[in-house]
Design an enzyme around this catalytic site. Sequence first.
Site, PDB file in Angstrom:
ATOM      1  N   HIS A  86      90.145  69.827  64.776  1.00 50.79           N
ATOM      2  CA  HIS A  86      89.725  68.924  63.703  1.00 50.79           C
ATOM      3  C   HIS A  86      88.340  69.323  63.183  1.00 50.79           C
ATOM      4  CE1 HIS A  86      88.616  67.800  67.700  1.00 50.79           C
ATOM      5  NE2 HIS A  86      87.783  66.842  67.325  1.00 50.79           N
ATOM      6  N   ASP A 102      89.722  65.906  75.477  1.00 54.18           N
ATOM      7  CA  ASP A 102      90.507  67.152  75.480  1.00 54.18           C
ATOM      8  C   ASP A 102      91.598  67.192  76.558  1.00 54.18           C
ATOM      9  OD1 ASP A 102      89.361  68.252  73.255  1.00 54.18           O
ATOM     10  OD2 ASP A 102      87.909  69.466  74.353  1.00 54.18           O
ATOM     11  N   ASP A 108      80.882  63.277  62.536  1.00 57.31           N
ATOM     12  CA  ASP A 108      81.321  62.099  63.272  1.00 57.31           C
ATOM     13  C   ASP A 108      82.807  62.264  63.587  1.00 57.31           C
ATOM     14  OD1 ASP A 108      80.121  59.778  64.265  1.00 57.31           O
ATOM     15  OD2 ASP A 108      81.366  58.571  62.938  1.00 57.31           O
ATOM     16  N   SER A 109      83.176  62.098  64.860  1.00 55.77           N
ATOM     17  CA  SER A 109      84.558  62.370  65.258  1.00 55.77           C
ATOM     18  C   SER A 109      85.166  61.211  66.024  1.00 55.77           C
ATOM     19  CB  SER A 109      84.624  63.598  66.170  1.00 55.77           C
ATOM     20  OG  SER A 109      83.948  64.671  65.624  1.00 55.77           O
TER      21      SER A 109
HETATM   22  P1  IMP Z   1      81.279  62.564  68.168  1.00 57.56           P
HETATM   23  O1  IMP Z   1      81.254  61.717  66.933  1.00 57.56           O
HETATM   24  O2  IMP Z   1      81.619  64.001  67.864  1.00 57.56           O
HETATM   25  O3  IMP Z   1      80.073  62.399  69.030  1.00 57.56           O
HETATM   26  O4  IMP Z   1      82.508  62.101  69.062  1.00 57.56           O
HETATM   27  C1  IMP Z   1      82.829  60.754  69.341  1.00 57.56           C
HETATM   28  C2  IMP Z   1      83.643  60.702  70.596  1.00 57.56           C
HETATM   29  O5  IMP Z   1      84.837  61.474  70.489  1.00 57.56           O
HETATM   30  C3  IMP Z   1      82.927  61.222  71.827  1.00 57.56           C
HETATM   31  O6  IMP Z   1      83.318  60.398  72.914  1.00 57.56           O
HETATM   32  C4  IMP Z   1      83.436  62.627  71.984  1.00 57.56           C
HETATM   33  O7  IMP Z   1      83.400  63.072  73.332  1.00 57.56           O
HETATM   34  C5  IMP Z   1      84.865  62.485  71.480  1.00 57.56           C
HETATM   35  N1  IMP Z   1      85.256  63.747  70.847  1.00 57.56           N
HETATM   36  C6  IMP Z   1      84.806  64.228  69.671  1.00 57.56           C
HETATM   37  N2  IMP Z   1      85.317  65.443  69.417  1.00 57.56           N
HETATM   38  C7  IMP Z   1      86.098  65.731  70.482  1.00 57.56           C
HETATM   39  C8  IMP Z   1      86.869  66.876  70.824  1.00 57.56           C
HETATM   40  O8  IMP Z   1      86.926  67.884  70.118  1.00 57.56           O
HETATM   41  N3  IMP Z   1      87.518  66.814  71.993  1.00 57.56           N
HETATM   42  C9  IMP Z   1      87.473  65.732  72.824  1.00 57.56           C
HETATM   43  N4  IMP Z   1      86.758  64.650  72.567  1.00 57.56           N
HETATM   44  C10 IMP Z   1      86.072  64.657  71.392  1.00 57.56           C
END
Ligand code: IMP
Length: 191
Positions: free
Chosen positions: A176, A153, A74-75
Amino acid sequence: MTVKTMKTVKKIVFVTGNKGKFAEVRDILASRGIEVIQNKNGYPELQEDELEPIAASGASYVAEKLNMPVMVDDSGIFIKALNGFPGPYSRFVEDNLGNPKVLKLMEDEKDRSAYFKTVIGYCEPGKEPLVFPGVVEGKIAFEERGTGGFGYDPIFEYEGKTFGELGDEIKNTLSHRRRAIDKFLEWLDSL
Ligand code: IMP
Protein backbone atom coordinates in the site's frame (compact mmCIF):
# COMPACT_ATOMS: atom_id res chain seq x y z
CA MET A 1 13.44 12.36 -25.95
CA THR A 2 12.23 14.87 -23.41
CA VAL A 3 13.73 14.85 -19.94
CA LYS A 4 11.31 15.90 -17.24
CA THR A 5 12.87 18.04 -14.55
CA MET A 6 11.49 19.11 -11.20
CA LYS A 7 11.13 22.82 -11.61
CA THR A 8 9.77 23.79 -8.25
CA VAL A 9 10.26 21.22 -5.49
CA LYS A 10 13.84 20.53 -4.41
CA LYS A 11 13.47 19.83 -0.73
CA ILE A 12 10.64 18.14 1.16
CA VAL A 13 10.20 17.64 4.89
CA PHE A 14 8.86 14.13 5.65
CA VAL A 15 7.12 14.00 9.02
CA THR A 16 7.64 10.52 10.39
CA GLY A 17 9.19 8.89 13.42
CA ASN A 18 9.76 5.68 11.44
CA LYS A 19 13.39 5.26 10.28
CA GLY A 20 12.54 2.58 7.70
CA LYS A 21 9.83 4.64 6.02
CA PHE A 22 12.09 7.69 5.96
CA ALA A 23 15.02 5.80 4.37
CA GLU A 24 12.75 4.27 1.70
CA VAL A 25 11.23 7.61 0.69
CA ARG A 26 14.57 9.46 0.93
CA ASP A 27 16.25 7.01 -1.46
CA ILE A 28 13.42 7.07 -4.01
CA LEU A 29 13.20 10.86 -4.08
CA ALA A 30 17.00 11.29 -4.11
CA SER A 31 17.02 9.50 -7.46
CA ARG A 32 14.77 12.30 -8.70
CA GLY A 33 17.00 15.06 -7.34
CA ILE A 34 14.80 15.86 -4.35
CA GLU A 35 16.26 16.05 -0.86
CA VAL A 36 14.08 14.65 1.91
CA ILE A 37 14.54 15.88 5.47
CA GLN A 38 13.13 13.88 8.38
CA ASN A 39 11.02 15.63 10.99
CA LYS A 40 10.00 13.56 14.00
CA ASN A 41 7.77 16.11 15.69
CA GLY A 42 4.45 14.72 14.47
CA TYR A 43 1.26 16.72 14.02
CA PRO A 44 -2.16 16.90 15.67
CA GLU A 45 -4.25 14.05 14.18
CA LEU A 46 -7.91 14.69 13.38
CA GLN A 47 -10.39 12.08 14.64
CA GLU A 48 -11.82 10.91 11.31
CA ASP A 49 -13.10 7.64 9.80
CA GLU A 50 -10.93 8.12 6.71
CA LEU A 51 -7.16 8.55 6.36
CA GLU A 52 -7.35 11.25 3.65
CA PRO A 53 -8.48 14.17 5.86
CA ILE A 54 -5.99 13.15 8.56
CA ALA A 55 -3.07 13.19 6.10
CA ALA A 56 -4.27 16.39 4.41
CA SER A 57 -4.66 18.36 7.62
CA GLY A 58 -1.36 17.04 9.01
CA ALA A 59 0.59 18.06 5.89
CA SER A 60 -1.11 21.45 5.80
CA TYR A 61 -0.44 22.11 9.50
CA VAL A 62 3.29 21.33 9.26
CA ALA A 63 3.76 23.15 5.91
CA GLU A 64 2.45 26.37 7.45
CA LYS A 65 4.47 25.85 10.62
CA LEU A 66 7.80 25.19 8.86
CA ASN A 67 7.11 27.24 5.73
CA MET A 68 8.38 24.37 3.57
CA PRO A 69 6.89 21.64 1.35
CA VAL A 70 5.86 18.81 3.64
CA MET A 71 4.76 15.20 3.23
CA VAL A 72 3.18 12.93 5.81
CA ASP A 73 2.11 9.31 5.57
CA ASP A 74 -0.85 7.86 7.41
CA SER A 75 -1.70 4.15 7.20
CA GLY A 76 -4.12 1.59 8.54
CA ILE A 77 -5.61 -1.86 8.08
CA PHE A 78 -9.33 -2.07 7.23
CA ILE A 79 -11.10 -5.38 7.98
CA LYS A 80 -14.37 -5.94 6.11
CA ALA A 81 -16.06 -8.22 8.69
CA LEU A 82 -15.32 -5.58 11.36
CA ASN A 83 -16.83 -2.78 9.24
CA GLY A 84 -13.41 -1.33 8.46
CA PHE A 85 -12.05 -1.50 12.01
CA PRO A 86 -9.35 -0.69 13.07
CA GLY A 87 -8.79 1.62 10.05
CA PRO A 88 -7.63 5.03 11.27
CA TYR A 89 -7.34 3.60 14.80
CA SER A 90 -4.76 1.00 13.69
CA ARG A 91 -1.95 2.49 15.75
CA PHE A 92 -4.05 2.57 18.92
CA VAL A 93 -5.27 -1.01 18.38
CA GLU A 94 -1.76 -2.31 17.69
CA ASP A 95 -0.40 -0.61 20.81
CA ASN A 96 -3.26 -1.62 23.10
CA LEU A 97 -4.66 -4.91 21.75
CA GLY A 98 -2.14 -6.40 19.34
CA ASN A 99 -2.51 -9.08 16.69
CA PRO A 100 -3.70 -11.93 18.97
CA LYS A 101 -6.75 -9.92 20.05
CA VAL A 102 -7.50 -8.86 16.48
CA LEU A 103 -7.39 -12.55 15.51
CA LYS A 104 -9.73 -13.32 18.42
CA LEU A 105 -12.23 -10.73 17.13
CA MET A 106 -12.05 -12.49 13.75
CA GLU A 107 -12.38 -16.01 15.21
CA ASP A 108 -15.85 -16.84 13.84
CA GLU A 109 -15.67 -14.71 10.73
CA LYS A 110 -15.72 -16.48 7.36
CA ASP A 111 -15.16 -13.33 5.31
CA ARG A 112 -11.45 -12.62 5.96
CA SER A 113 -11.16 -9.74 3.42
CA ALA A 114 -9.06 -6.79 4.49
CA TYR A 115 -6.93 -4.11 2.96
CA PHE A 116 -3.99 -2.01 3.97
CA LYS A 117 -4.11 1.62 2.97
CA THR A 118 -1.56 4.43 3.06
CA VAL A 119 -2.38 8.03 2.29
CA ILE A 120 0.47 10.40 1.56
CA GLY A 121 -0.45 13.99 2.30
CA TYR A 122 1.60 16.68 0.59
CA CYS A 123 1.37 20.41 1.08
CA GLU A 124 3.30 23.51 0.08
CA PRO A 125 2.92 26.62 2.26
CA GLY A 126 -0.06 28.75 1.24
CA LYS A 127 -1.49 25.98 -0.99
CA GLU A 128 -4.19 23.34 -0.61
CA PRO A 129 -2.94 19.93 0.55
CA LEU A 130 -2.96 17.00 -1.91
CA VAL A 131 -3.53 13.33 -1.04
CA PHE A 132 -2.18 10.19 -2.74
CA PRO A 133 -3.80 6.94 -1.57
CA GLY A 134 -2.37 3.44 -2.08
CA VAL A 135 -4.24 0.22 -1.29
CA VAL A 136 -3.34 -3.47 -1.21
CA GLU A 137 -6.10 -6.07 -0.86
CA GLY A 138 -5.63 -9.28 1.11
CA LYS A 139 -7.04 -11.49 3.85
CA ILE A 140 -6.70 -11.81 7.59
CA ALA A 141 -4.84 -15.05 8.38
CA PHE A 142 -6.03 -17.45 11.10
CA GLU A 143 -2.78 -17.16 13.02
CA GLU A 144 0.35 -14.99 12.98
CA ARG A 145 2.90 -16.18 10.41
CA GLY A 146 6.36 -14.92 9.42
CA THR A 147 8.96 -12.83 11.13
CA GLY A 148 9.46 -10.04 8.57
CA GLY A 149 7.93 -6.59 8.54
CA PHE A 150 6.17 -4.98 11.47
CA GLY A 151 2.75 -4.24 12.91
CA TYR A 152 -0.03 -6.21 11.23
CA ASP A 153 2.28 -7.88 8.67
CA PRO A 154 2.16 -11.36 10.32
CA ILE A 155 -1.66 -11.50 10.07
CA PHE A 156 -2.12 -9.94 6.62
CA GLU A 157 -2.14 -12.49 3.80
CA TYR A 158 -1.37 -11.47 0.25
CA GLU A 159 -1.88 -14.22 -2.33
CA GLY A 160 -1.41 -16.99 0.26
CA LYS A 161 1.57 -15.61 2.18
CA THR A 162 1.52 -13.10 5.00
CA PHE A 163 3.51 -9.90 4.60
CA GLY A 164 5.58 -11.25 7.49
CA GLU A 165 6.46 -14.32 5.38
CA LEU A 166 7.06 -12.34 2.18
CA GLY A 167 9.84 -10.22 3.70
CA ASP A 168 10.47 -6.52 3.27
CA GLU A 169 12.09 -6.65 -0.13
CA ILE A 170 9.08 -8.22 -1.87
CA LYS A 171 6.56 -6.42 0.33
CA ASN A 172 8.05 -3.05 -0.60
CA THR A 173 7.47 -3.68 -4.30
CA LEU A 174 3.71 -4.15 -3.92
CA SER A 175 2.65 -2.66 -0.59
CA HIS A 176 0.00 0.00 0.00
CA ARG A 177 2.84 2.42 0.90
CA ARG A 178 4.71 1.66 -2.33
CA ARG A 179 1.52 2.27 -4.32
CA ALA A 180 0.90 5.62 -2.58
CA ILE A 181 4.52 6.68 -3.13
CA ASP A 182 4.24 5.75 -6.82
CA LYS A 183 1.17 7.98 -7.19
CA PHE A 184 2.99 10.84 -5.48
CA LEU A 185 5.99 10.36 -7.82
CA GLU A 186 3.74 10.33 -10.88
CA TRP A 187 2.35 13.67 -9.78
CA LEU A 188 5.84 15.10 -9.11
CA ASP A 189 7.01 13.92 -12.52
CA SER A 190 4.04 15.60 -14.19
CA LEU A 191 4.96 19.06 -12.86
P1 IMP B 1 1.22 4.59 10.45
O1 IMP B 1 0.16 5.60 10.14
O2 IMP B 1 2.03 4.23 9.23
O3 IMP B 1 2.04 4.94 11.64
O4 IMP B 1 0.51 3.21 10.81
C1 IMP B 1 -0.60 3.09 11.67
C2 IMP B 1 -0.65 1.69 12.20
O5 IMP B 1 -0.74 0.73 11.15
C3 IMP B 1 0.56 1.29 13.02
O6 IMP B 1 0.09 0.48 14.08
C4 IMP B 1 1.42 0.52 12.06
O7 IMP B 1 2.24 -0.43 12.72
C5 IMP B 1 0.36 -0.16 11.20
N1 IMP B 1 0.90 -0.30 9.84
C6 IMP B 1 1.11 0.69 8.95
N2 IMP B 1 1.68 0.22 7.83
C7 IMP B 1 1.85 -1.11 8.04
C8 IMP B 1 2.43 -2.14 7.25
O8 IMP B 1 2.93 -1.93 6.15
N3 IMP B 1 2.43 -3.36 7.80
C9 IMP B 1 1.91 -3.63 9.03
N4 IMP B 1 1.38 -2.71 9.82
C10 IMP B 1 1.35 -1.45 9.32
